[in-house]
Design a protein around this motif. Structure first.
Motif, PDB file in Angstrom:
ATOM      1  N   ASN A 131       0.831  -1.211   0.000  1.00 26.31           N
ATOM      2  CA  ASN A 131       0.000   0.000   0.000  1.00 26.31           C
ATOM      3  C   ASN A 131       0.862   1.256   0.000  1.00 26.31           C
ATOM      4  N   GLN A 132       0.323   2.335  -0.588  1.00 27.16           N
ATOM      5  CA  GLN A 132       1.004   3.627  -0.567  1.00 27.16           C
ATOM      6  C   GLN A 132       0.129   4.644   0.147  1.00 27.16           C
ATOM      7  N   SER A 133       0.721   5.354   1.095  1.00 25.80           N
ATOM      8  CA  SER A 133      -0.013   6.370   1.843  1.00 25.80           C
ATOM      9  C   SER A 133      -0.100   7.652   1.025  1.00 25.80           C
ATOM     10  N   PHE A 160      -8.564   3.144  -2.994  1.00 20.19           N
ATOM     11  CA  PHE A 160      -8.238   3.359  -1.583  1.00 20.19           C
ATOM     12  C   PHE A 160      -8.666   2.140  -0.754  1.00 20.19           C
ATOM     13  N   SER A 188      -4.732  -1.027  -8.075  1.00 21.29           N
ATOM     14  CA  SER A 188      -4.029   0.228  -8.379  1.00 21.29           C
ATOM     15  C   SER A 188      -2.916  -0.084  -9.372  1.00 21.29           C
ATOM     16  N   ASP A 205      -8.342   2.118   2.517  1.00 20.32           N
ATOM     17  CA  ASP A 205      -8.982   2.711   3.692  1.00 20.32           C
ATOM     18  C   ASP A 205     -10.354   3.276   3.310  1.00 20.32           C
ATOM     19  N   ALA A 219      -4.093  11.208   6.223  1.00 22.68           N
ATOM     20  CA  ALA A 219      -3.502  10.330   5.212  1.00 22.68           C
ATOM     21  C   ALA A 219      -4.336   9.059   5.086  1.00 22.68           C
ATOM     22  N   TYR A 220      -4.515   8.607   3.831  1.00 23.12           N
ATOM     23  CA  TYR A 220      -5.241   7.366   3.589  1.00 23.12           C
ATOM     24  C   TYR A 220      -4.432   6.505   2.616  1.00 23.12           C
ATOM     25  N   ALA A 221      -4.585   5.192   2.759  1.00 20.12           N
ATOM     26  CA  ALA A 221      -3.749   4.267   1.993  1.00 20.12           C
ATOM     27  C   ALA A 221      -4.411   3.877   0.675  1.00 20.12           C
ATOM     28  N   MET A 222      -3.594   3.937  -0.372  1.00 23.15           N
ATOM     29  CA  MET A 222      -3.988   3.408  -1.670  1.00 23.15           C
ATOM     30  C   MET A 222      -3.611   1.928  -1.715  1.00 23.15           C
ATOM     31  N   SER A 223      -4.501   1.107  -2.204  1.00 22.39           N
ATOM     32  CA  SER A 223      -4.280  -0.337  -2.235  1.00 22.39           C
ATOM     33  C   SER A 223      -3.082  -0.699  -3.094  1.00 22.39           C
ATOM     34  N   GLY A 224      -2.222  -1.584  -2.576  1.00 26.38           N
ATOM     35  CA  GLY A 224      -1.080  -2.068  -3.335  1.00 26.38           C
ATOM     36  C   GLY A 224      -1.375  -3.283  -4.175  1.00 26.38           C
TER      37      GLY A 224
END
Length: 418
Positions: free
Chosen positions: A291-293, A338, A411, A340, A401-406
């Motif tokens: 994941n990327q924040s 996302f 994504s 989250d 901050a919210y996480a983008m799915s890895g």
């Protein structure tokens, strides 16, 4: 020259036969001929072919050596129509000539007032043309008459500033088929079609196929013309530009094979309507499950650092940039998901940046406090320079901050040059 004059003026075919170089193991008593070339002509003046209508000219297995006294063209062709000219196995070697072979229709054809002054509807084969530095191997000059509907086949052109130089002038270089097997050591360009934007538009409807190895700093093909199909078998060596499309070049179809140069393809055309096929540049990248924040209210480059595939190795996993390197049109498609649950009303954006600046973006607003809110973008972009690069950026305004799915299926980004 006398035989050529007689044949062209009185309507005869002309055949001149030489012979191949003798082998080094010629048996006695003929061993004194080992390695010799039986047909070498040493010339102190140029050869001119007067207007020719129909007929066959064959000069086979002969070396024509033009000495330092010949400073104009080694061989000059005037108007030609419905003729077959063949120099198979022959070499045209110039010590000081400014042009090796010149096609310069100047006078009327013998018996065709409709065609007038032209080189048209004929087949011409040259084997080898060698010229000194600064000269032109083959010059096609359309100042007085057009060069139209000609099948020109050249095995080798060696040295000089230009291999083949076409000046469409005011009458045009139209609907010709040009094949050059090997053009090498030219300091300016292996092939130059047109000399400026004005006459470049009079070079159209041609098919050109060539293999080029210019000198250091030279250009493979320099093209001012339009509606030309060019097949580049290879343009290589320490070349400045393999294929150069000048300001007036338009609607050309370029099919490129092996290109090795400082710049492979340079398209500075005004219309930007050239179609370039060079490899199949297509790549797909993702986050490899990590994941990327994405920070609050801060545009952030999406760090796609793993390739699913990259056919031309044009994506940099360290900088997250795609640099296609060849002018044309790019298609870029990307998705940001996302993992989250972002708050209701959160603005989500995904954008394509070109050369570090915003190019296009898509926006959406979260309608529910759930996970897997997603946004995608699909754009086309002009690739104008070999250094143009593209990136995908993301943005959200959820207050934290919210996480983008890895996950690679959630994504991702895909790039393709067309």
């Amino acid at each position: 020259q006398e035989a050529i004059d007689y044949a062209t003026q009185y309507g005869y075919d002309l055949y001149v036969f030489g012979g191949p170089v003798k082998p080094p193991n010629f048996p006695p008593p003929y061993d004194s001929f080992n390695g010799q070339e039986p047909a070498i002509m040493f010339l102190d003046s140029g050869i001119t072919f007067y207007p020719l209508q129909k007929g066959v000219i064959k000069i086979l297995d002969v070396t024509l050596n033009f000495n330092g006294g010949v400073t104009g063209a080694g061989i000059t062709f005037d108007s030609i129509i419905i003729a077959d000219i063949d120099f198979s196995g022959s070499q045209i070697v110039c010590a000081a000539a400014s042009v090796g072979v010149s096609f310069n229709p100047t006078n009327y054809l013998p018996n065709d007032s409709a065609a007038g002054i032209a080189i048209s509807d004929c087949r011409i084969k040259l084997c080898a043309v060698v010229v000194p530095a600064g000269s032109t191997c083959v010059l096609i000059n359309c100042t007085t008459g057009p060069f139209i509907g000609v099948d020109l086949n050249i095995s080798e052109i060696n040295g000089g500033a230009y291999g083949v130089l076409v000046n469409p002038a005011t009458n045009g270089f139209i609907a010709n088929k040009i094949f050059v097997l090997d053009s090498h050591l030219q300091t300016s360009a292996a092939i130059l079609i047109g000399t400026n934007a004005t006459n470049g538009v009079l070079a159209y409807g041609n098919s050109i196929e060539f293999f080029a190895q210019p000198a250091v700093g030279g250009v493979g093909i320099d093209l001012w013309g339009n509606i030309i199909k060019t097949t580049v078998l290879s343009s290589q060596g320490v070349v400045a530009v393999c294929i150069k499309l000048e300001s007036s070049a338009s609607q050309n179809i370029i099919e490129a094979g092996t290109l090795q140069g400082t710049v492979t393809i340079q398209d500075i055309s005004t219309a930007r309507s050239n179609l370039i096929h060079y490899g199949n540049d297509c790549c797909s990248v993702n986050l490899n499950g990590v994941n990327q924040s994405i920070p609050d209210s801060t545009p952030t480059k999406l760090g796609f650092n793993v390739k699913s595939f990259d056919q031309m190795n044009t994506y940099n996993v360290a900088t997250y940039r795609w640099t296609p390197g060849v002018p044309g049109v790019a298609q870029i498609v990307a998705s940001m998901n996302f993992v989250d649950s972002v708050p209701v009303g959160t603005v989500m954006q995904i954008a394509v940046y070109k050369n570090g600046a915003l190019y296009k973006q898509t926006s959406d607003v979260s309608g529910a406090l759930v996970a897997n809110n997603a946004i995608a973008i699909s754009v086309f972009a002009q690739i104008e320079s070999s250094t143009d690069y593209f990136e995908v950026w993301g943005f959200q305004s959820g207050g934290a901050a919210y996480a983008m799915s890895g996950v690679a299926t959630n994504s991702w980004a895909m790039y393709k040059r067309g």
